[in-house]
Design a protein around this motif. Structure first.
Motif, short mmCIF file in Angstrom:
data_model
loop_
_atom_site.label_atom_id
_atom_site.label_comp_id
_atom_site.label_asym_id
_atom_site.label_seq_id
_atom_site.Cartn_x
_atom_site.Cartn_y
_atom_site.Cartn_z
N GLU A 62 -11.10 -0.12 -27.15
CA GLU A 62 -12.07 -1.17 -26.84
C GLU A 62 -11.46 -2.22 -25.91
O GLU A 62 -12.08 -2.64 -24.93
CB GLU A 62 -12.56 -1.84 -28.13
CG GLU A 62 -13.52 -2.99 -27.87
CD GLU A 62 -13.92 -3.73 -29.13
OE1 GLU A 62 -14.74 -4.64 -29.02
OE2 GLU A 62 -13.42 -3.41 -30.22
N GLN A 63 -10.25 -2.66 -26.22
CA GLN A 63 -9.59 -3.66 -25.38
C GLN A 63 -9.24 -3.11 -24.01
O GLN A 63 -9.36 -3.80 -22.99
CB GLN A 63 -8.35 -4.21 -26.08
CG GLN A 63 -8.64 -4.90 -27.39
CD GLN A 63 -9.61 -6.05 -27.24
OE1 GLN A 63 -9.56 -6.82 -26.29
NE2 GLN A 63 -10.54 -6.17 -28.18
N LEU A 64 -8.82 -1.86 -23.96
CA LEU A 64 -8.50 -1.20 -22.69
C LEU A 64 -9.73 -1.13 -21.80
O LEU A 64 -9.66 -1.38 -20.60
CB LEU A 64 -7.95 0.20 -22.99
CG LEU A 64 -7.39 1.00 -21.83
CD1 LEU A 64 -6.21 0.29 -21.19
CD2 LEU A 64 -6.96 2.38 -22.33
N VAL A 70 -4.43 -4.53 -16.79
CA VAL A 70 -3.72 -3.83 -17.85
C VAL A 70 -2.25 -3.71 -17.45
O VAL A 70 -1.94 -3.24 -16.36
CB VAL A 70 -4.31 -2.43 -18.14
CG1 VAL A 70 -3.65 -1.83 -19.38
CG2 VAL A 70 -5.82 -2.48 -18.32
N ILE A 71 -1.38 -4.16 -18.34
CA ILE A 71 0.06 -4.09 -18.13
C ILE A 71 0.61 -2.99 -19.03
O ILE A 71 0.32 -2.94 -20.22
CB ILE A 71 0.73 -5.43 -18.48
CG1 ILE A 71 0.13 -6.57 -17.65
CG2 ILE A 71 2.25 -5.35 -18.28
CD1 ILE A 71 0.55 -7.95 -18.10
N GLU A 84 -2.68 5.61 -22.97
CA GLU A 84 -3.48 4.48 -22.47
C GLU A 84 -3.40 4.39 -20.95
O GLU A 84 -4.40 4.10 -20.29
CB GLU A 84 -2.98 3.16 -23.07
CG GLU A 84 -3.30 3.00 -24.53
CD GLU A 84 -2.68 1.76 -25.14
OE1 GLU A 84 -3.38 1.09 -25.92
OE2 GLU A 84 -1.50 1.46 -24.85
N PHE A 85 -2.23 4.63 -20.39
CA PHE A 85 -2.06 4.58 -18.94
C PHE A 85 -2.97 5.62 -18.26
O PHE A 85 -3.69 5.31 -17.31
CB PHE A 85 -0.59 4.81 -18.58
CG PHE A 85 -0.29 4.79 -17.11
CD1 PHE A 85 -0.74 3.77 -16.29
CD2 PHE A 85 0.47 5.80 -16.54
CE1 PHE A 85 -0.45 3.74 -14.94
CE2 PHE A 85 0.78 5.79 -15.20
CZ PHE A 85 0.32 4.76 -14.39
N GLY A 86 -2.95 6.85 -18.77
CA GLY A 86 -3.80 7.89 -18.19
C GLY A 86 -5.28 7.56 -18.31
O GLY A 86 -6.05 7.76 -17.36
N ILE A 87 -5.69 7.05 -19.45
CA ILE A 87 -7.09 6.67 -19.64
C ILE A 87 -7.46 5.55 -18.68
O ILE A 87 -8.52 5.58 -18.05
CB ILE A 87 -7.35 6.24 -21.11
CG1 ILE A 87 -7.27 7.47 -22.03
CG2 ILE A 87 -8.69 5.54 -21.25
CD1 ILE A 87 -7.22 7.13 -23.52
N LYS A 99 -10.70 -2.82 -12.22
CA LYS A 99 -9.52 -2.71 -13.10
C LYS A 99 -8.26 -2.63 -12.24
O LYS A 99 -8.17 -1.85 -11.30
CB LYS A 99 -9.65 -1.48 -14.00
CG LYS A 99 -8.65 -1.50 -15.15
CD LYS A 99 -8.92 -0.41 -16.17
CE LYS A 99 -10.14 -0.61 -16.99
NZ LYS A 99 -10.14 -1.76 -17.87
N TYR A 100 -7.28 -3.47 -12.58
CA TYR A 100 -6.01 -3.56 -11.86
C TYR A 100 -4.90 -3.17 -12.82
O TYR A 100 -4.79 -3.73 -13.91
CB TYR A 100 -5.82 -5.00 -11.36
CG TYR A 100 -4.66 -5.21 -10.44
CD1 TYR A 100 -4.77 -4.90 -9.09
CD2 TYR A 100 -3.46 -5.72 -10.90
CE1 TYR A 100 -3.71 -5.11 -8.22
CE2 TYR A 100 -2.39 -5.92 -10.04
CZ TYR A 100 -2.53 -5.61 -8.70
OH TYR A 100 -1.48 -5.82 -7.84
N LEU A 101 -4.07 -2.21 -12.42
CA LEU A 101 -3.06 -1.63 -13.30
C LEU A 101 -1.66 -2.05 -12.85
O LEU A 101 -1.31 -1.93 -11.67
CB LEU A 101 -3.17 -0.11 -13.29
CG LEU A 101 -4.57 0.46 -13.56
CD1 LEU A 101 -4.56 1.97 -13.49
CD2 LEU A 101 -5.10 -0.03 -14.89
#
Length: 190
Positions: A62-64, A70-71, A84-87, A99-101
């Motif tokens: 939910e937070q992702l 996202v760090i 989580e990174f792949g998602i 979204k910025y990774l």
């Protein structure tokens, strides 16, 4: 209010303390953001607290989903964080265009660039690491690799200034922070 999700391992004392420090720093440096730092979630407070896999999945996913930033602490090689990174990469490519990774690799061995006297002691699976070179996300300046959590905070500040002013100097500042092209300008990873 924009949301930041801070993904990283939190299974031993050092990791738990580091995630707590990161939460404090994020809140201090990035006022006006909603900070989702899983170590601070109700399900993760206190020694001996062990949420179920379903609770962890639902809370983190939910937070992702909600996070614009996202760090990821990629050098911990934690399975959940890598998932989580792949998602997040897929979300950023398909359904979340803002979204910025930000990938943090703080392990100093990565930056030694291969000593002539020893074999490198540090590696990340190429499928996982290859996501940093996704053409779409790089063309759109929405994925970066930095060497510290403080650099991650600076990357967010730079991006916010770019979005506010549309001044390319802020994109350049983040390109200068980006470490993914450390080796041969990334040729070996492309």
């Amino acid at each position: 209010m924009k949301k930041i999700y801070n993904a990283g391992s939190m299974f031993n004392e050092a990791q738990i303390n580091q995630r707590k420090i990161e939460g404090v720093n994020l809140r201090k440096e990035l006022k006006g953001f909603d900070i989702a730092n899983p170590i601070d979630f109700d399900s993760n407070l206190g020694l001996g607290v062990c949420p179920t896999p379903k609770v962890i999945w639902e809370a983190d996913y939910e937070q992702l989903q909600k996070a614009e930033y996202v760090i990821f602490e990629l050098d911990s090689l934690d399975h959940g964080m890598i998932s989580e990174f792949g998602i997040a990469v897929e979300m950023a490519k398909s359904s979340h265009p803002n979204k910025y990774l930000i990938v943090v690799i703080s392990d100093f061995r990565y930056y030694q660039k291969g000593s002539t006297t020893q074999i490198s002691e540090f590696a990340i699976n190429h499928f996982v690491f290859g996501q940093l070179f996704d053409q779409q996300l790089n063309d759109e300046n929405r994925i970066i690799q930095v060497a510290s959590h403080n650099e991650a905070i600076q990357a967010i500040k730079n991006r916010e200034l770019y979005l506010e002013n549309r001044d390319d100097k802020y994109l350049k500042l983040n390109q200068d922070l980006d470490k993914k092209y450390l080796y041969e300008t990334g040729k070996m990873f492309g």
